[in-house]
Every structure is written in structure tokens, then in C-alpha cells.
Design a protein around this motif. Structure first.
Motif, PDB file in Angstrom:
ATOM      1  N   ALA A  62       0.827  -1.208   0.000  1.00  0.00           N
ATOM      2  CA  ALA A  62       0.000   0.000   0.000  1.00  0.00           C
ATOM      3  C   ALA A  62       0.861   1.259   0.000  1.00  0.00           C
ATOM      4  O   ALA A  62       0.583   2.222  -0.716  1.00  0.00           O
ATOM      5  N   GLY A 120      -4.691   7.195   5.970  1.00  0.00           N
ATOM      6  CA  GLY A 120      -5.992   6.582   5.691  1.00  0.00           C
ATOM      7  C   GLY A 120      -5.975   5.799   4.387  1.00  0.00           C
ATOM      8  O   GLY A 120      -6.502   4.674   4.317  1.00  0.00           O
ATOM      9  N   GLN A 121      -5.370   6.369   3.357  1.00  0.00           N
ATOM     10  CA  GLN A 121      -5.268   5.663   2.083  1.00  0.00           C
ATOM     11  C   GLN A 121      -4.446   4.387   2.220  1.00  0.00           C
ATOM     12  O   GLN A 121      -4.825   3.331   1.709  1.00  0.00           O
ATOM     13  N   ALA A 123      -3.910   2.637   4.957  1.00  0.00           N
ATOM     14  CA  ALA A 123      -4.644   1.656   5.767  1.00  0.00           C
ATOM     15  C   ALA A 123      -5.713   0.952   4.945  1.00  0.00           C
ATOM     16  O   ALA A 123      -5.869  -0.279   5.031  1.00  0.00           O
ATOM     17  N   ALA A 124      -6.446   1.716   4.146  1.00  0.00           N
ATOM     18  CA  ALA A 124      -7.499   1.115   3.324  1.00  0.00           C
ATOM     19  C   ALA A 124      -6.915   0.158   2.290  1.00  0.00           C
ATOM     20  O   ALA A 124      -7.431  -0.950   2.094  1.00  0.00           O
ATOM     21  N   LEU A 125      -5.840   0.570   1.642  1.00  0.00           N
ATOM     22  CA  LEU A 125      -5.225  -0.300   0.633  1.00  0.00           C
ATOM     23  C   LEU A 125      -4.534  -1.507   1.252  1.00  0.00           C
ATOM     24  O   LEU A 125      -4.544  -2.598   0.670  1.00  0.00           O
ATOM     25  N   GLY A 127      -5.480  -3.222   3.767  1.00  0.00           N
ATOM     26  CA  GLY A 127      -6.515  -4.228   3.986  1.00  0.00           C
ATOM     27  C   GLY A 127      -6.889  -4.947   2.704  1.00  0.00           C
ATOM     28  O   GLY A 127      -7.118  -6.164   2.708  1.00  0.00           O
ATOM     29  N   GLN A 128      -6.933  -4.228   1.607  1.00  0.00           N
ATOM     30  CA  GLN A 128      -7.270  -4.839   0.324  1.00  0.00           C
ATOM     31  C   GLN A 128      -6.142  -5.751  -0.162  1.00  0.00           C
ATOM     32  O   GLN A 128      -6.391  -6.858  -0.633  1.00  0.00           O
ATOM     33  N   SER A 131      -6.107  -8.904   1.774  1.00  0.00           N
ATOM     34  CA  SER A 131      -7.178  -9.809   1.365  1.00  0.00           C
ATOM     35  C   SER A 131      -6.751 -10.633   0.149  1.00  0.00           C
ATOM     36  O   SER A 131      -6.894 -11.847   0.131  1.00  0.00           O
ATOM     37  N   ALA A 139      -8.340  -2.140  -6.225  1.00  0.00           N
ATOM     38  CA  ALA A 139      -8.665  -0.982  -5.383  1.00  0.00           C
ATOM     39  C   ALA A 139      -7.851   0.241  -5.792  1.00  0.00           C
ATOM     40  O   ALA A 139      -8.378   1.355  -5.874  1.00  0.00           O
ATOM     41  N   ALA A 143      -9.596   3.576  -7.460  1.00  0.00           N
ATOM     42  CA  ALA A 143      -9.470   4.876  -6.787  1.00  0.00           C
ATOM     43  C   ALA A 143      -8.843   5.924  -7.701  1.00  0.00           C
ATOM     44  O   ALA A 143      -9.315   7.066  -7.779  1.00  0.00           O
TER      45      ALA A 143
END
Length: 154
Positions: A62, A120-121, A123-125, A127-128, A131, A139, A143
Motif C-alpha cells: 500500500a 488513511g489511504q 490503511a485502506a489499501l 486491507g485490500q 485480502s 482498489a 481509486a
């Protein structure tokens, strides 16, 4: 390559493109071509993030994707965000806030906003990417493309 597409790549990326026309109609066509730039930048950033995530994990993937995107755009979007945060965070009247936004330096509100947004970006990425690598890459691409579609929609 049509003038609008060259203008879009020349303005929205660091990719070496010769821009010959800088007039209003060409700029309008560049805004419509911005999603094409988003696809190219998204694929490059997703590729960097996926490669790093594959070798070092989702968090570093990320970071690589966000870092690659910042490098590929000369930090243009980050600079604008910091300027707006500094101006609005100043609590000054509109004329003074605009003057603050136009200054080339960055203030405490700009730094804090960039830090929080990028964390924030990431952290969100992360998680993706954790996965699945494909989900993380998708993702990133989604984005970046959505962000460039805003120019066309505007």
C-alpha cells in the motif's frame, strides 16, 4: 496523439509527453481525457503496489502504491490538498486564506492533513492487499480512475 490527450498526460503526470497546445478548447478536451490518464497511472501504481505486496506484505504494498502515485503525479493532488487545508485551517478572512493557499510553503494544517489522508489511504489499501493481491490492485486502479473521472464529470 490528439492535443487534448497530450495535454492531459503532460499536466496530470510526469510521463514525458510533448504538449504543443495550451488553449482553452484543448484544456477542455484534456479534462475529458483525464480518465485515460487515470487508467495508465492506476495500472502503474497498482503494479508497483502488487509487486511489493507480493514480496513484503500488504502494508508495504500500500505504501508503494501511494508513493508511486505521488511520484507519477509530481504530488500535484497532495500539494493542492495541503494548500486548501492551510487556507481553511487558518481561520482568516477569505482574502487572507486565499493568500495563504497561494504561498509555496506548507503550514501545520497542510502537514497534518496530508499525514492523515495518506495514512488513511495506506490503511485502506493495506486491507485490500492483505485480502488478495488482485483485490489490492483493483482498489488502486479504481481509486485512481475515479479521481480522474471527477475532472471529466466537472
Amino acid at each position: 496523439m490528439p492535443d487534448g490527450l497530450r495535454f492531459a498526460f503532460g499536466t496530470l503526470s510526469v510521463l514525458p509527453v510533448r504538449v504543443d497546445r495550451w488553449d482553452r478548447p484543448t484544456a477542455g478536451r484534456a479534462m475529458l481525457a483525464a480518465p485515460v490518464v487515470g487508467v495508465v497511472l492506476g495500472l502503474l501504481a497498482a503494479g508497483a503496489g502488487t509487486l511489493v505486496a507480493w514480496r513484503a506484505g500488504g502494508l508495504l504494498g500500500a505504501v508503494a502504491a501511494i508513493g508511486a502515485l505521488a511520484a507519477l503525479t509530481r504530488g500535484l493532488h497532495l500539494d493542492g490538498l495541503a494548500d486548501v487545508a492551510d487556507g481553511l485551517g487558518s481561520g482568516r478572512p477569505a482574502e487572507d486564506a486565499l493568500r495563504i493557499m497561494k504561498q509555496s510553503d506548507i503550514g501545520p494544517f497542510g502537514v497534518l492533513t496530508l499525514l492523515l489522508v495518506m495514512l488513511g489511504q495506506i490503511a485502506a489499501l493495506a486491507g485490500q492487499f492483505d485480502s488478495s493481491l488482485g483485490r489490492g490492485a483493483l482498489a488502486v486502479l479504481t481509486a485512481v480512475l475515479a479521481g480522474r473521472c471527477a475532472l471529466a464529470w466537472g
